[in-house]
Design an enzyme around this catalytic site. Sequence first.
Site, short mmCIF file in Angstrom:
data_model
loop_
_atom_site.label_atom_id
_atom_site.label_comp_id
_atom_site.label_asym_id
_atom_site.label_seq_id
_atom_site.Cartn_x
_atom_site.Cartn_y
_atom_site.Cartn_z
N ASP A 126 14.02 -7.19 -42.63
CA ASP A 126 14.98 -7.15 -41.52
C ASP A 126 14.31 -6.56 -40.28
OD1 ASP A 126 17.20 -8.27 -42.70
OD2 ASP A 126 17.98 -6.37 -43.43
N MET A 127 14.75 -7.05 -39.12
CA MET A 127 14.28 -6.47 -37.87
C MET A 127 15.28 -5.42 -37.42
SD MET A 127 11.80 -6.41 -35.75
CE MET A 127 10.91 -7.93 -36.09
N GLN A 158 14.88 -11.63 -33.45
CA GLN A 158 16.14 -11.53 -32.72
C GLN A 158 16.04 -12.23 -31.36
OE1 GLN A 158 15.68 -7.30 -32.85
NE2 GLN A 158 17.34 -7.02 -34.32
N ARG A 183 14.12 -15.72 -40.39
CA ARG A 183 15.56 -15.77 -40.11
C ARG A 183 15.73 -15.47 -38.62
NH1 ARG A 183 18.43 -10.87 -42.10
NH2 ARG A 183 17.88 -11.62 -44.17
N ALA A 189 21.92 -7.28 -33.03
CA ALA A 189 23.15 -6.48 -32.93
C ALA A 189 22.95 -5.09 -32.35
CB ALA A 189 23.79 -6.35 -34.32
N HIS A 228 27.18 -17.41 -37.03
CA HIS A 228 28.51 -17.92 -37.36
C HIS A 228 29.02 -18.85 -36.25
CE1 HIS A 228 28.10 -13.96 -39.31
NE2 HIS A 228 28.74 -14.52 -40.31
N ARG A 239 27.86 2.42 -37.03
CA ARG A 239 26.73 2.32 -36.09
C ARG A 239 26.63 0.91 -35.52
NH1 ARG A 239 24.28 5.52 -39.96
NH2 ARG A 239 23.14 3.75 -40.84
N ARG A 240 26.93 -0.07 -36.33
CA ARG A 240 26.87 -1.44 -35.84
C ARG A 240 27.93 -1.67 -34.75
NH1 ARG A 240 23.14 -0.38 -37.69
NH2 ARG A 240 21.72 -1.43 -39.12
#
Length: 305
Positions: A132-133, A161, A182, A187, A225, A286-287
């Site tokens: 993950d980044m 991203q 990916r 975010a 999405h 946090r997100r």
Amino acid sequence: MQAITKNFFLFLSNNKTLDRLAKQYGTRFGVDKLVGGETFSQAVPVIRQLNDEGLVVTVDHLGEFVDSEEEAKERAGEAVETVQAMFDHNLACEMSVKLTSLGLDISRELVIRNMERILDKAQALGITLQIDMEDSGRCQATIDVFKELRAKYPNVGLVIQSYLYRSDRDLDELDKYDPYVRLVKGAYKEPGTVAFQDKDMVDKNLKQLVKKHMLNGNYTAVGSHDEEVINFTKELAREHGISKDRFEFQMLYGMRNKLQHDLAKEGYTVRVYMPYGMEWYGYYMRRLAERPANIAFAVKGIFSR
């Protein structure tokens, strides 16, 4: 207003009383719709059900920013056990990891050792691991670790991203590694010096990155999405004769369930990104703090069927 909202959710994320209550009562308020379970064992039947419905999965053990070498080693050990459990249960499942949970902020040597430990097991069992980044300050270090590992392990992928200005250049530099990437919007709350602040620019750049990576012949995971982005990807594949086994769509667990199933019925690979673990409360708060627009998005996603 955005700064006030951010500070509010950051305050909530550090509130120990709310954290304890969340762990005790969270599933009663719908968190089980977004998190696969508090342990991987709890997530196994959820993953199996998704597999039975024609969806594949990637799991993420919640927790990041480890500052203890011992804890980083423990997290690596947990990841090795999870990889073995994926194999033992015959799950169509990959693993996503955050390098800060494995010692990135402590030392490069430590995070490489921990990643090699996990990747050795995953490679032996035929399981893919994706990195993950995280925030922009750790972007270059994350890419450097990926490059070193990719030279030895074909089963490691990376996240890029689209809101970062640098991402187009990063894809160019990564191309020689034939990377499984990916592509997501991103975010984290980033300053205008490093990231697009306008949503339309972020969306436009995501499409450009998808096009570049797919036309370069690399396996591409489109993490979105957004039906406009999804339709763009489908049309791009048709126009250039790119087969459905050269890309996939990835969406969050509990978000746009009907869309996930519709795409799977059309013959596309759809991978559900499923977090699990005890640390869901701080992670989720946090997100929301990093990008307050996620509040409305999350609510919409849960109820959009």
